[in-house]
Design an enzyme around this catalytic site. Structure first.
Site, mmCIF file in Angstrom:
data_model
loop_
_atom_site.group_PDB
_atom_site.id
_atom_site.type_symbol
_atom_site.label_atom_id
_atom_site.label_comp_id
_atom_site.label_asym_id
_atom_site.label_seq_id
_atom_site.Cartn_x
_atom_site.Cartn_y
_atom_site.Cartn_z
ATOM 1 N N TYR A 101 0.862 -1.188 0.000
ATOM 2 C CA TYR A 101 0.000 0.000 0.000
ATOM 3 C C TYR A 101 0.895 1.234 0.000
ATOM 4 C CZ TYR A 101 -3.170 3.617 1.778
ATOM 5 O OH TYR A 101 -3.893 4.768 1.932
ATOM 6 N N GLU A 189 -3.294 7.507 -3.990
ATOM 7 C CA GLU A 189 -3.268 6.253 -3.231
ATOM 8 C C GLU A 189 -3.193 5.075 -4.186
ATOM 9 O OE1 GLU A 189 -6.906 4.496 -1.528
ATOM 10 O OE2 GLU A 189 -5.967 4.770 0.431
#
Ligand code: GDP
Ligand code: MN
Length: 387
Positions: A101, A189
């Site tokens: 992530y 993101e």
């Protein structure tokens, strides 16, 4: 403005971040064609501006064109948390990868920019933060020094990424930071940030939120939703007016979102006594209520055929009420001999209110009525709209 995954990936690719080859499709047949071109198993992904598509069945593997068509047919039109998927992204499937992530965002609470990187990707980052906080590195980024390769390697190490991917991950992080800065994003993101068995790092998902205040510096207009129908809202946007069409009969102009919101309330409240008259729109003309802005605002509101009376409710601050009154008088002149097609109630308060009232009464325009209180103005405009 929030971007769709395929738009986010387009920005990523422009900045040298690896994304799987693929294209967006609006029909199942198109999805089949793209899968045929890619000559490989594909993933079909719902394009909606919300997360959790995977869990909702909006991300499906298809081994070939026929399956791609079927999955696309199933996903197109699907509702995911109140968002309808009108298009799907058809992408070459990536096999056998680890999921990480990575994100950069504006951390308002701490007045800084923040990097969040984790070795535990794929799932909700909130869940990682709650259950495996040690696997999530949260590191403030200085806006002036930014993220160079050394900082990026530090991020990868702090997040617990395997050592043999630090270099590739760091290179991607630097590029992701570039997207953040050069595109004026508030959030970038990637979840999952995938690492393949041959140690290539690629963005399998993408979320980007752009700062609309910086839109003048960019060519991002193509990312805007195609909902523009040439209607009133589109025309208002072209004039940089903050306008929202509503269902009622009273046009409302005010300065400041809070004042306009409460004006809508008092108009709806007063309107109950006049057969259910309601506000026809939200229009915030902001601080500098110049004659041109006032004229533009009135022009938009009066082109709404439902509007039967208009309420101008302005609180004079830096732009004092006399300037606003002069703006209204000048705006009225733009309507020529016959004047505006329906009555306009004006309520001015705050800085130089009395001077503003005098300017309006001296102008003596037959279609303009001045009322000094907000409730009184709402009452009169509701009555006029009902007449
Ligand atoms: P989200 O659920 O809205 O965040 O959608 P994602 O794009 O993140 O997809 C959800 C999950 O689908 C990912 O975490 C991956 O595990 C999986 N996924 C996405 N793309 C691929 C792919 O190309 N191949 C495989 N095998 N899985 C994928
Ligand atoms: Mn995701």
């Amino acid at each position: 403005m929030d971007l769709y995954e395929h738009q986010a990936k387009e920005l990523f690719a422009r900045h040298g971040i690896t994304v799987p080859p693929g294209r967006v499709a609006a029909t199942a047949q198109e999805a089949r064609l793209i899968a045929t071109e890619l000559k490989a198993p594909v993933v079909i992904k719902a394009q909606v501006k919300t997360g959790g598509r995977g869990k909702a069945g909006g991300v499906r593997l298809a081994p070939g064109p026929a399956a791609a068509e079927n999955e696309a047919r199933r996903i197109l039109g699907m509702d995911i948390k109140g968002h309808t998927s009108h298009t799907v992204l058809v992408e070459k499937a990536t096999g056998g990868f680890e999921e990480y992530y990575a994100a950069f965002l504006v951390d308002r609470a701490n007045r800084t920019l923040l990097a969040m990187v984790s070795s535990e990707g794929g799932m909700d980052i909130e869940e990682v933060a709650a259950t495996k906080p040690h696997a999530l590195a949260r590191i403030p980024i200085d806006a002036l020094t930014g993220v160079d390769l050394d900082t990026a390697r530090l991020l990868a190490a702090s997040a617990g990424l395997p050592e043999d991917v630090h270099d590739a991950a760091a290179a991607t992080l630097v590029r992701l930071w570039e997207v953040m800065v050069e595109e004026d994003a508030l959030l970038v993101e990637v979840n999952p940030l995938a690492c393949t068995s041959d140690r290539r790092v690629l963005a399998l998902d993408g979320k980007v939120s752009l700062d609309d205040n910086a839109s003048f510096r960019h060519d991002h207009a193509a990312f805007a939703d195609g909902a523009d129908d040439g209607g009133l809202e589109a025309r208002a946007r072209a004039k940089h007016l903050n306008y929202v069409k509503l269902e009622g009969q009273v046009g409302v102009i005010g300065n400041g979102a809070g004042l306009v919101m409460s004006t809508l309330d008092v108009v709806a409240y007063a309107g109950e006594r006049f057969g259910g008259v309601r506000p026809a729109n939200f229009l915030d003309i902001g601080g500098g209520a110049s004659a041109q802005v006032m004229a533009d605002g009135l022009e938009i509101i009066l082109s709404d055929p439902d509007v039967r009376a208009v309420l101008v409710n302005v609180f004079g601050g830096i732009t004092a009420c006399d300037a606003v009154a002069n703006g209204i008088v000048a705006a009225l002149q733009t309507f020529g001999e016959e004047g505006p097609r329906c009555p306009i109630v004006v309520r001015l308060d705050g800085n130089n209110a009395e001077l503003g009232h005098r300017i309006l009464s001296d102008a003596g325009h037959p279609m303009v009525r001045v009322v000094t209180t907000m409730d009184g103005a709402a009452e009169l405009v509701a009555e006029l709209a009902a007449a």
